[in-house]
Design a protein around this motif. Structure first.
Motif, PDB file in Angstrom:
ATOM      1  N   SER A  38       5.088  33.696 -12.909  1.00 55.36           N
ATOM      2  CA  SER A  38       5.582  32.367 -13.240  1.00 55.36           C
ATOM      3  C   SER A  38       6.009  31.414 -12.447  1.00 55.36           C
ATOM      4  CB  SER A  38       6.747  32.257 -14.481  1.00 55.36           C
ATOM      5  OG  SER A  38       8.091  32.814 -13.798  1.00 55.36           O
ATOM      6  N   ILE A  39       6.370  30.084 -12.646  1.00 54.60           N
ATOM      7  CA  ILE A  39       6.964  29.210 -11.381  1.00 54.60           C
ATOM      8  C   ILE A  39       7.929  29.559 -10.819  1.00 54.60           C
ATOM      9  CG2 ILE A  39       7.817  27.495 -12.790  1.00 54.60           C
ATOM     10  CD1 ILE A  39       6.259  25.343 -10.920  1.00 54.60           C
ATOM     11  N   ASP A  40       8.987  30.234 -11.668  1.00 59.44           N
ATOM     12  CA  ASP A  40      10.059  30.819 -11.143  1.00 59.44           C
ATOM     13  C   ASP A  40       9.809  32.184 -10.476  1.00 59.44           C
ATOM     14  OD1 ASP A  40      12.122  28.771 -11.213  1.00 59.44           O
ATOM     15  OD2 ASP A  40      11.912  29.234 -13.333  1.00 59.44           O
ATOM     16  N   PRO A  48      16.238  19.919 -12.273  1.00 62.94           N
ATOM     17  CA  PRO A  48      16.545  20.563 -13.611  1.00 62.94           C
ATOM     18  C   PRO A  48      16.430  22.180 -13.319  1.00 62.94           C
ATOM     19  CG  PRO A  48      14.435  19.296 -13.800  1.00 62.94           C
ATOM     20  CD  PRO A  48      15.064  18.899 -12.348  1.00 62.94           C
ATOM     21  N   PHE A  49      15.501  22.665 -12.447  1.00 62.65           N
ATOM     22  CA  PHE A  49      15.392  23.990 -12.463  1.00 62.65           C
ATOM     23  C   PHE A  49      16.094  24.559 -11.467  1.00 62.65           C
ATOM     24  CE2 PHE A  49      12.155  21.977  -9.569  1.00 62.65           C
ATOM     25  CZ  PHE A  49      12.404  22.519  -8.276  1.00 62.65           C
ATOM     26  N   PHE A  50      17.244  24.054 -10.829  1.00 60.36           N
ATOM     27  CA  PHE A  50      18.110  24.656  -9.799  1.00 60.36           C
ATOM     28  C   PHE A  50      18.682  25.829 -10.260  1.00 60.36           C
ATOM     29  CE2 PHE A  50      22.058  24.615  -7.043  1.00 60.36           C
ATOM     30  CZ  PHE A  50      21.367  24.789  -6.039  1.00 60.36           C
ATOM     31  N   ILE A  97      -1.632  34.923  -2.874  1.00 58.36           N
ATOM     32  CA  ILE A  97      -0.510  35.990  -3.168  1.00 58.36           C
ATOM     33  C   ILE A  97      -0.057  35.551  -4.393  1.00 58.36           C
ATOM     34  CG2 ILE A  97       1.597  36.647  -2.466  1.00 58.36           C
ATOM     35  CD1 ILE A  97       0.808  36.083   0.201  1.00 58.36           C
ATOM     36  N   ARG A  98       0.087  34.278  -4.704  1.00 60.00           N
ATOM     37  CA  ARG A  98       0.567  34.047  -6.158  1.00 60.00           C
ATOM     38  C   ARG A  98      -0.359  34.078  -7.338  1.00 60.00           C
ATOM     39  NH1 ARG A  98       3.593  28.762  -3.729  1.00 60.00           N
ATOM     40  NH2 ARG A  98       5.493  29.497  -3.195  1.00 60.00           N
ATOM     41  N   ALA A  99      -1.564  34.051  -7.093  1.00 59.74           N
ATOM     42  CA  ALA A  99      -2.457  34.326  -8.123  1.00 59.74           C
ATOM     43  C   ALA A  99      -2.593  35.856  -8.504  1.00 59.74           C
ATOM     44  CB  ALA A  99      -3.896  34.009  -7.789  1.00 59.74           C
ATOM     45  N   VAL A 156      18.287  21.408  -0.996  1.00 58.59           N
ATOM     46  CA  VAL A 156      17.505  20.279  -1.261  1.00 58.59           C
ATOM     47  C   VAL A 156      16.968  20.201  -2.751  1.00 58.59           C
ATOM     48  CG1 VAL A 156      16.350  21.150   0.848  1.00 58.59           C
ATOM     49  CG2 VAL A 156      14.775  20.468  -0.993  1.00 58.59           C
ATOM     50  N   HIS A 157      17.070  21.344  -3.580  1.00 61.74           N
ATOM     51  CA  HIS A 157      16.760  21.092  -5.013  1.00 61.74           C
ATOM     52  C   HIS A 157      17.786  20.894  -5.836  1.00 61.74           C
ATOM     53  CE1 HIS A 157      12.609  21.718  -4.003  1.00 61.74           C
ATOM     54  NE2 HIS A 157      12.832  23.148  -3.289  1.00 61.74           N
ATOM     55  N   ALA A 158      18.992  20.777  -5.352  1.00 59.47           N
ATOM     56  CA  ALA A 158      20.434  20.746  -6.173  1.00 59.47           C
ATOM     57  C   ALA A 158      20.112  20.081  -7.314  1.00 59.47           C
ATOM     58  CB  ALA A 158      21.639  20.356  -5.170  1.00 59.47           C
TER      59      ALA A 158
END
Ligand code: CMP
Length: 140
Positions: free
Chosen positions: A109-111, A57-59, A102-104, A52-54
């Motif tokens: 990073s976002i990736d 730009p970050f794919f 969990i992410r904090a 769905v993210h294909a």
């Protein structure tokens, strides 16, 4: 309602040796592990999962990151599991994630954001079937 959701502990968190700490958060929140496996994704598997993210730009960076090491894939089950998991994870960008999520606590990073979780019942069904095709999902 009792739901199931797909959770992925991403290569950054696996490399940090915090699978157990993250699973404990799910368990402490009342989620149960209905299925789990540690796997090295192929490029094709990662591309298929994130199809769905294909066009985004970050794919490519996302796919390269997801195949950079093993991931721990789980089906989590419980009351309101989809939203509960998203609350435990915090915002996609760890810089925006609430303290104590969990992410904090584990992401850089976002990736490299430690975890993935299904965002809705429809995507949960597709994502669970993608990784656990033989897992029959019954309401119970
Ligand atoms: P995840 O929940 O696994 O779904 C898609 C992933 O793409 C997301 O977490 C992030 O790790 C990554 N990603 C990178 N850049 C972005 C962005 N700008 N918006 C959303 N997701 C991004």
């Amino acid at each position: 309602a009792i739901e199931r959701t797909l959770s992925i502990i991403k290569p950054d968190a696996v490399a940090k040796n915090v699978i157990g700490q993250i699973v404990s958060r799910f368990e402490n929140a009342g989620l149960k592990i209905a299925a789990a496996k540690l796997v090295q994704l192929s490029r094709a598997e990662a591309e298929g999962f994130y199809a769905v993210h294909a066009a985004r730009p970050f794919f490519n960076d996302l796919v390269n990151f997801m195949i950079s090491g093993p991931v721990f894939v789980q089906v989590l089950e419980g009351e309101g599991a989809i939203l509960k998991n998203r609350e435990l994870m915090g915002a996609t960008d760890p810089k925006k994630a609430e303290a104590g999520t969990i992410r904090a606590d584990f992401a850089e990073s976002i990736d490299a954001n430690a975890v993935h979780g299904s965002d809705a019942p429809e995507t949960a069904a597709v994502e669970i079937a993608y990784f656990f095709p033989t897992l029959n999902v019954y309401a119970r």
